[in-house]
Design a protein around this motif. Structure first.
Motif, short mmCIF file in Angstrom:
data_model
loop_
_atom_site.label_atom_id
_atom_site.label_comp_id
_atom_site.label_asym_id
_atom_site.label_seq_id
_atom_site.Cartn_x
_atom_site.Cartn_y
_atom_site.Cartn_z
N GLU A 101 0.84 -1.16 -0.14
CA GLU A 101 -0.01 0.15 0.21
C GLU A 101 0.95 1.18 0.02
OE1 GLU A 101 -3.03 -0.26 -0.40
OE2 GLU A 101 -3.16 -2.33 -0.35
N TYR A 102 2.29 1.23 0.34
CA TYR A 102 3.03 2.33 0.37
C TYR A 102 3.61 2.58 -1.05
CZ TYR A 102 3.28 1.99 5.46
OH TYR A 102 3.17 2.04 6.86
N PHE A 103 3.60 1.79 -1.97
CA PHE A 103 3.91 1.84 -3.36
C PHE A 103 2.90 1.92 -4.39
CE2 PHE A 103 7.38 0.21 -0.85
CZ PHE A 103 8.36 1.22 -0.73
N VAL A 104 1.79 1.22 -4.25
CA VAL A 104 0.73 1.40 -4.94
C VAL A 104 -0.57 1.88 -4.27
CG1 VAL A 104 -0.65 -0.01 -6.79
CG2 VAL A 104 1.88 -0.62 -6.40
N PHE A 105 -1.44 2.69 -4.88
CA PHE A 105 -2.55 3.41 -4.20
C PHE A 105 -3.23 4.25 -5.14
CE2 PHE A 105 1.33 5.60 -2.78
CZ PHE A 105 0.94 7.05 -3.24
N SER A 106 -4.30 4.33 -4.68
CA SER A 106 -5.28 5.37 -5.76
C SER A 106 -6.01 6.29 -4.72
CB SER A 106 -6.23 4.69 -6.45
OG SER A 106 -6.96 3.70 -5.61
N GLY A 107 -6.66 7.31 -5.14
CA GLY A 107 -7.20 8.40 -4.36
C GLY A 107 -8.25 9.15 -5.33
N ILE A 108 -9.02 10.28 -4.60
CA ILE A 108 -9.65 11.20 -5.06
C ILE A 108 -9.28 12.53 -4.84
CG2 ILE A 108 -12.20 11.75 -5.39
CD1 ILE A 108 -12.93 9.03 -5.04
N ILE A 109 -9.40 13.38 -5.87
CA ILE A 109 -9.01 14.67 -5.41
C ILE A 109 -10.33 15.64 -6.19
CG2 ILE A 109 -6.52 14.84 -5.55
CD1 ILE A 109 -6.58 15.57 -8.20
N SER A 110 -10.60 16.57 -5.41
CA SER A 110 -11.73 17.40 -5.93
C SER A 110 -11.59 18.76 -5.64
CB SER A 110 -13.09 16.87 -5.21
OG SER A 110 -13.01 17.07 -3.90
N ASN A 111 -12.16 19.70 -6.51
CA ASN A 111 -12.06 21.05 -6.31
C ASN A 111 -13.25 21.95 -6.75
OD1 ASN A 111 -10.86 23.76 -5.98
ND2 ASN A 111 -10.47 23.67 -8.37
N ARG A 112 -13.59 23.03 -5.80
CA ARG A 112 -14.98 23.77 -6.38
C ARG A 112 -14.32 25.30 -6.11
NH1 ARG A 112 -20.58 23.18 -3.68
NH2 ARG A 112 -19.31 23.30 -1.82
N ALA A 113 -14.14 25.97 -7.14
CA ALA A 113 -13.84 27.25 -7.10
C ALA A 113 -14.73 28.42 -6.50
CB ALA A 113 -13.52 27.81 -8.38
N GLN A 158 -19.91 24.37 -9.20
CA GLN A 158 -19.75 22.91 -9.44
C GLN A 158 -18.55 21.99 -9.01
OE1 GLN A 158 -23.14 21.29 -10.02
NE2 GLN A 158 -23.51 23.56 -10.12
N THR A 159 -18.74 20.97 -7.96
CA THR A 159 -17.48 20.32 -7.45
C THR A 159 -16.91 19.35 -8.69
OG1 THR A 159 -18.13 20.17 -5.41
CG2 THR A 159 -16.52 18.64 -5.88
N VAL A 160 -15.70 19.50 -9.11
CA VAL A 160 -15.02 18.66 -9.86
C VAL A 160 -14.29 17.52 -9.32
CG1 VAL A 160 -13.37 18.60 -12.10
CG2 VAL A 160 -15.25 20.79 -11.57
N THR A 161 -14.42 16.46 -9.62
CA THR A 161 -13.85 15.31 -9.05
C THR A 161 -12.85 14.35 -9.81
OG1 THR A 161 -15.31 15.16 -7.33
CG2 THR A 161 -13.93 13.14 -7.58
N LYS A 162 -11.60 14.14 -9.54
CA LYS A 162 -10.82 13.34 -10.56
C LYS A 162 -10.39 12.34 -9.42
CE LYS A 162 -9.68 17.22 -13.50
NZ LYS A 162 -8.83 17.91 -14.16
N HIS A 163 -9.78 11.10 -10.30
CA HIS A 163 -9.06 9.99 -9.61
C HIS A 163 -7.78 10.03 -9.95
CE1 HIS A 163 -13.48 8.50 -8.80
NE2 HIS A 163 -13.89 9.36 -9.78
N TYR A 164 -6.98 9.46 -9.05
CA TYR A 164 -5.44 9.17 -9.47
C TYR A 164 -5.11 7.76 -8.95
CZ TYR A 164 -4.50 10.22 -4.45
OH TYR A 164 -4.26 10.18 -3.20
N VAL A 165 -4.02 7.37 -9.47
CA VAL A 165 -3.41 5.99 -9.19
C VAL A 165 -1.98 6.25 -9.25
CG1 VAL A 165 -3.48 5.35 -11.46
CG2 VAL A 165 -3.09 3.80 -9.59
N CYS A 166 -1.12 5.86 -8.12
CA CYS A 166 0.31 5.87 -8.12
C CYS A 166 1.00 4.76 -7.98
CB CYS A 166 0.71 6.78 -6.77
SG CYS A 166 -0.06 8.49 -6.85
N TYR A 167 2.21 4.47 -8.88
CA TYR A 167 2.76 3.15 -8.72
C TYR A 167 4.31 3.34 -9.24
CZ TYR A 167 0.93 3.34 -13.57
OH TYR A 167 0.41 3.85 -14.70
#
Length: 408
Positions: A348-360, A394-403
């Motif tokens: 889990e320290y080297f491969v993980f995903s998550g969500i980021i969001s922003n509303r101006a 409007q809230t904009v949501t994006k998904h990310y993955v790291c490896y």
């Protein structure tokens, strides 16, 4: 405590000379708790993307205070009553509004101190300083907490159009070199007014507000949530989590005493005077020194992650508009497990995903009202003839993955 016996000024690259308006403000700036902000990066690890982004919370606090002085002058010129006591309270509140930030600012918020945000810690600092300065910050605390009868005073310190945002957008744009984020803070301030105890913007300032909100949106996606900054921040969080885990397992770690204290506390922390003093000794230097030490630690995970950050050899990151494919994550975990020779928990320290969001812009909380010439108030998103502003709410949501890059 230092005394003001002559004019004290700071030469700021954004606004020019910033003076200390009174003895209290000078003494607050001179206090060790405030001087610590010189060692807290304003933009966390963004300097790994934008080499010029080495400015600090100290810069930002002074800049915000400077803009507050301008706002007070403008509002008084427009016959808005702000007493001398309220002026001192406003200046102290905005000067100290970020004093509770930990190392690398937002990067480690809710990580070193799990259940307390920087605003709450700032309030602890202000209340402590109020005792030291014999109640001189009573009005500042009332404004900071939103308890003052004049609502617009708190809005100048904390709202969607406060002196904090007007400074950091302009300042971060300058130090990163991202000119699209540049705004005219002075122009915005000249358009401010007070109507029915609320901070408003005069109708002729609507285009300045549009520019401000568009710049904020751009800075978040291009700078604050830049993919390299994001993965670096996530790696730093992983380092701290690993350090905490090793300490729980009885491993010895080299670090400063303040950092060790917060690494060993995973639960709720009572911010008494002793704890506050320990937190006041914690800054970016503690983290960097720890990383330099931990890169040689026998634990593979801690050593690898620390080295990645110090050498800027980060994980690969992908940002998408939809959730990451589970099969991709599984394949990357298989590669890491095979090549790094680590167990499932360490994966889990080297491969993980998550969500980021922003509303101006948030239409439902402390919205920005435009004061029409006929005396009526209209939300900026409705008043604007720019259809983009409605979209910005409007809230904009994006998904990310790291490896690891090697697995690409």
């Amino acid at each position: 405590m230092a005394q003001t016996n002559k004019l004290k000024i700071f030469n700021d690259p954004i606004y020019g000379f910033i003076g200390t308006p009174n003895e209290l403000i000078f003494n607050l700036i001179a206090h060790p708790y405030f001087q610590r902000l010189r060692r807290i990066s304003q933009m966390g690890l963004s300097f790994l993307v934008y080499p010029g982004a080495h400015h600090t919370r100290f810069h930002h606090a002074l800049g915000s205070m400077h803009l507050m002085r301008q706002a007070i002058r403008v509002l008084r010129f427009k016959k808005v009553e702000i007493t001398e006591d309220e002026e001192i309270g406003l200046l102290a509140a905005i000067l100290l509004h970020d004093i509770g930030h930990g190392p690398f600012s937002h990067g480690l918020e809710h990580v070193l101190v799990l259940d307390t945000n920087h605003e709450a810690i700032s309030l602890h600092f202000i209340e402590y300083l109020n005792k030291e300065f014999n109640g001189a910050l009573d009005t500042a605390i009332s404004i900071f907490k939103g308890e003052h009868s004049k609502k617009f005073l708190n809005q100048l310190v904390s709202s969607q159009l406060d002196m904090d945002r007007l400074d950091y957008l302009k300042r971060d744009s300058f130090y990163t070199g991202v000119t699209e984020g540049n705004i005219s803070s002075e122009r915005m301030i000249t358009m401010l007014n007070v109507y029915d105890n609320e901070l408003v913007v005069e109708e002729k300032g609507i285009y300045s507000v549009e520019k401000f909100l568009m710049a904020r949106r751009f800075m978040y996606w291009q700078v604050y949530l830049h993919k390299t900054s994001l993965v670096a921040e996530q790696l730093l969080i992983k380092v701290i989590h690993r350090a905490k885990q090793l300490l729980e397992e009885g491993e010895a770690l080299v670090s400063s005493s303040p950092l060790l204290f917060f690494l060993k506390h995973d639960g709720s922390i009572n911010f008494d005077d002793e704890t506050l003093n320990l937190f006041s000794q914690l800054d970016d230097v503690d983290i960097l020194a720890a990383l330099k030490s931990w890169q040689s630690h026998s634990d593979f995970v801690l050593s690898k992650l620390s080295t990645m950050l110090l050498d800027r050899n980060l994980l690969h990151i992908k940002i998408k508009n939809k959730p990451v494919d589970d099969q991709l994550i599984l394949s990357k975990k298989d590669w890491v497990k095979s090549n790094y020779k680590i167990n499932d928990k360490q994966l889990e320290y080297f491969v993980f995903s998550g969500i980021i969001s922003n509303r101006a812009y948030n239409e439902k909380h402390q919205n920005i009202n435009i004061l029409r010439k006929n005396g009526k108030l209209t939300d900026v998103a409705k008043a604007s003839d720019h259809l983009n502003l409605k979209a910005l709410s409007q809230t904009v949501t994006k998904h990310y993955v790291c490896y690891p890059k090697e697995s690409v």
